[in-house]
Design an enzyme around this catalytic site. Sequence first.
Site, PDB file in Angstrom:
ATOM      1  N   ASP A 184      83.017  -0.377   1.422  1.00 17.56           N
ATOM      2  CA  ASP A 184      84.566   0.101   1.515  1.00 17.56           C
ATOM      3  C   ASP A 184      85.103  -0.751   1.897  1.00 17.56           C
ATOM      4  O   ASP A 184      84.869  -2.342   1.397  1.00 17.56           O
ATOM      5  CB  ASP A 184      83.965   0.949   3.100  1.00 17.56           C
ATOM      6  CG  ASP A 184      85.508   1.312   3.915  1.00 17.56           C
ATOM      7  OD1 ASP A 184      86.169   1.418   3.142  1.00 17.56           O
ATOM      8  OD2 ASP A 184      85.147   1.839   5.074  1.00 17.56           O
ATOM      9  N   HIS A 185      86.130  -0.988   2.206  1.00 21.00           N
ATOM     10  CA  HIS A 185      86.772  -1.458   2.479  1.00 21.00           C
ATOM     11  C   HIS A 185      87.013  -2.625   3.721  1.00 21.00           C
ATOM     12  O   HIS A 185      87.869  -1.417   4.505  1.00 21.00           O
ATOM     13  CB  HIS A 185      88.471  -2.163   2.107  1.00 21.00           C
ATOM     14  CG  HIS A 185      88.488  -1.995   0.363  1.00 21.00           C
ATOM     15  ND1 HIS A 185      89.359  -2.599  -0.903  1.00 21.00           N
ATOM     16  CD2 HIS A 185      87.336  -3.254  -0.261  1.00 21.00           C
ATOM     17  CE1 HIS A 185      89.081  -2.417  -2.305  1.00 21.00           C
ATOM     18  NE2 HIS A 185      87.693  -3.221  -1.878  1.00 21.00           N
ATOM     19  N   HIS A 223      89.412   2.344   4.461  1.00 22.77           N
ATOM     20  CA  HIS A 223      89.031   3.798   4.197  1.00 22.77           C
ATOM     21  C   HIS A 223      89.331   3.790   2.985  1.00 22.77           C
ATOM     22  O   HIS A 223      89.188   5.310   1.864  1.00 22.77           O
ATOM     23  CB  HIS A 223      90.222   5.244   4.719  1.00 22.77           C
ATOM     24  CG  HIS A 223      90.346   5.107   5.982  1.00 22.77           C
ATOM     25  ND1 HIS A 223      89.245   4.743   7.074  1.00 22.77           N
ATOM     26  CD2 HIS A 223      92.204   4.292   6.273  1.00 22.77           C
ATOM     27  CE1 HIS A 223      90.195   4.892   7.691  1.00 22.77           C
ATOM     28  NE2 HIS A 223      91.498   4.644   8.051  1.00 22.77           N
ATOM     29  N   HIS A 224      88.082   2.879   1.577  1.00 23.19           N
ATOM     30  CA  HIS A 224      88.009   2.833   0.209  1.00 23.19           C
ATOM     31  C   HIS A 224      86.629   3.326   0.037  1.00 23.19           C
ATOM     32  O   HIS A 224      86.200   2.083  -1.071  1.00 23.19           O
ATOM     33  CB  HIS A 224      88.784   2.348  -0.454  1.00 23.19           C
ATOM     34  CG  HIS A 224      90.281   1.544   0.542  1.00 23.19           C
ATOM     35  ND1 HIS A 224      90.995   0.417   0.447  1.00 23.19           N
ATOM     36  CD2 HIS A 224      90.906   2.060   0.356  1.00 23.19           C
ATOM     37  CE1 HIS A 224      91.995   0.740   0.577  1.00 23.19           C
ATOM     38  NE2 HIS A 224      92.464   1.750   0.720  1.00 23.19           N
ATOM     39  N   GLN A 225      85.916   4.403   0.854  1.00 19.87           N
ATOM     40  CA  GLN A 225      84.540   4.400   0.637  1.00 19.87           C
ATOM     41  C   GLN A 225      84.478   4.982  -1.316  1.00 19.87           C
ATOM     42  O   GLN A 225      85.701   5.214  -1.395  1.00 19.87           O
ATOM     43  CB  GLN A 225      84.728   5.484   1.804  1.00 19.87           C
ATOM     44  CG  GLN A 225      84.470   4.921   3.258  1.00 19.87           C
ATOM     45  CD  GLN A 225      85.443   5.658   3.377  1.00 19.87           C
ATOM     46  OE1 GLN A 225      85.955   5.811   2.939  1.00 19.87           O
ATOM     47  NE2 GLN A 225      85.839   5.216   4.679  1.00 19.87           N
TER      48      GLN A 225
END
Length: 627
Positions: free
Chosen positions: A355-356, A561-563
């Site tokens: 994630d980020h 929320h960049h899973q």
Amino acid sequence: MQSTHISHLLLLPLLLLLLLYLGESRGDVNRLLLDQLNQVGLVNLLEQATRPSVPQDLSNYDFIVIGAGAAGSSLAARLSENPQWRVALIEAGGVENIAHITPVLAGYLQQTSSNWGYKSVPQKLSCHGMINNECALPRGKVLGGTSSINYMIYNRGNRRDFDGWAAAGNPGWSYEEVLPYFLRSERAQLQGLENSPYHNHSGPLSVEYVRFRSQLVDAFVEASVESGLPRTDYNGESQFGVSYVQATTLNGRRHSAYSAYIKPVRDLRSNLQVFTFARVTRILIDEATKSAYGVEFHYKNRPYTFKARKEVILSAGAFNSPQILMLSGIGPEDNLKAIGVPLIQALPVGKRMFDHMCHFGPTFVTNTTGQTTFTSRISPADVISYLLAGNPSTVLSSIGGVEALAFLKTLRSDLPKDWPDIELIMVTGSLASDEGTALKLGANFKDEIYDRMYRELAQAQQDHFTLLVMQFHPKSVGRLWLRDRNPLSWPMIDPKYFVAEEDVEYLLDGIKASLRIIEMPAMQRIGARLLKRQVPGCEGHEFASDDYWRCSIRTLSYTLHHQVATCRMGPESDPTTVVNHQLKVHGMRRLRVVDTSVIPVPPTAHTNAAAFMIGEKAADLIRSEWS
Ligand SMILES: Cc1cc2nc3c(=O)[nH]c(=O)nc-3n(C[C@H](O)[C@H](O)[C@H](O)COP(=O)(O)OP(=O)(O)OC[C@H]3O[C@@H](n4cnc5c(N)ncnc54)[C@H](O)[C@@H]3O)c2cc1C
Ligand SMILES: *[C@@H]1O[C@H](CO)[C@@H](O)[C@H](O)[C@H]1NC(C)=O
Ligand SMILES: *[C@@H]1O[C@H](CO)[C@@H](O)[C@H](O)[C@H]1NC(C)=O
């Protein structure tokens, strides 16, 4: 078409009411109202009256696409261009309404049933500022998926990201090969980039600069340039530098996957059927041939089955695609055994998740007034101008206050110099922007964080803004698994943020970079300075010392929320991968995963644009196989 138009008209007075409520900052009322709009809202009622999408048990389709998010919507729209192919698009949520379409309300949507509302397991080394150390992990549950509740930042990634995918055994995914798919999806209206070879003007998805700009963002962009950053088109030749944000909006309205790809065609194509409030519980698999032949789902508390003549395609997103695979017998042997799901194919589903992670801040105050985005201070004149006159340049078209992005390199990084490792996200606000009624709750922040750091700003005349610092290439690796075999249970998600110490150091470097920009003349002219409020829990450290910031990073830990990578793409010989370069699940037939869960490593970008690219490319892969 006609009916949607009318339904929006009917909703105008409602939104007006809604914003008047915001004006009185009655948080609970806002949330109730938004949720009403969502659940039994006029749009959904009208939708069901005008487009009855009641499923017929045992229907046959050529393709069944699970999930109407960014990737699923673009894929279903492209596949249904062939009138010979019957396509079913199955979505667990309902339809978008005017609250989704109004960009400034982005943060509020996490408080509605358009959000699956997941939370992480309690984190040891991050999210100390969140209730029970649980980071909130929102995902869209509505036609359009996460593209309907996200912040609308349009950002593709670095050419080296995709070249890396290709080098890892994924032919067809190099930058040169994926760029045409980014272009195919894009309809850019970007002033000054009309002739750029990196932008297309005739795809379905609108991309534009946010038409509303505060004076604060002008100062930020100018100061970034003074600090040595070039102005850039971060979706063009080089990412490195600063830019006003490019957004997936159309004339100042959110342009989601649903509005861009499905809405314009669904009434014109009888071969495309869209089902809302239908929740897939399992993929039907013939065990002898390991072939997917249909899906099971719940609609109005009743089970249904659809059969697929050609393929089942999972586009349920980075949490739900792995969940559905595991419920269907495809996953890690130990996990499936523990929950009593018979194993069909052993694969490392959910074993890896990247994630980020961000630091929520630093926040700066200035000597200006009237420039910070406060939803409670939106004037009735702006509401009327936006809604009734269609004016795209009021504050209502601000994408939740995000106005500019800067892509930087830290000295720490040994990556090539054209490959950024840090992003600064300039937001003209903070948790105070909605007076604690949305962002704070959306992220699961403890009350004391809001009360001690931000509450005062919500009352102040003085402006403030925040530079969120995000790390692009984290070393921390999380995972996802199932606690039981109930398809309605939440998957367990342990992102393990900041288990790699190094990740904290990158964010610390990013914070220092943001402080350097604040020293520049353009920032000094507006009196920009750090907000002097100790982060609760970090009082033991000298304010703004390195250790203070390290503590702050582990406290104000904020995911964007960049899973990715829960159904990682790669060759079958790589034991960490789930799908191959054609997005087919290893060892299975007629089953693909098409969404951000296949992205093998965190990209140098927010992930929505890539989801559209993946949907577009998958459509070509599938077409070339079945035509
Ligand atoms: C709050 C937030 C802000 C963000 N901001 C940005 C941003 O500004 N820019 C950016 O680039 N990225 C952003 N992202 C990330 C980005 O939006 C997502 O990575 C991307 O949209 C994911 O697309 P997807 O197609 O993989 O999945 P999704 O869009 O999540 O689609 C999955 C769909 O499947 C449906 N589904 C799931 N399970 C089932 C089931 N069992 N049955 C039926 N349907 C099901 C879901 O309801 C959903 O509609 C943000 C994300 C969040 C949560
Ligand atoms: C632009 O998009 C359209 C529609 O998707 C596509 O047909 C066209 O090839 C694209 N143009 C470029 C230059 O990619
Ligand atoms: C901003 O306000 C502070 C506090 O009132 C003052 O000390 C400072 O000089 C002002 N700076 C500018 C650039 O106006």
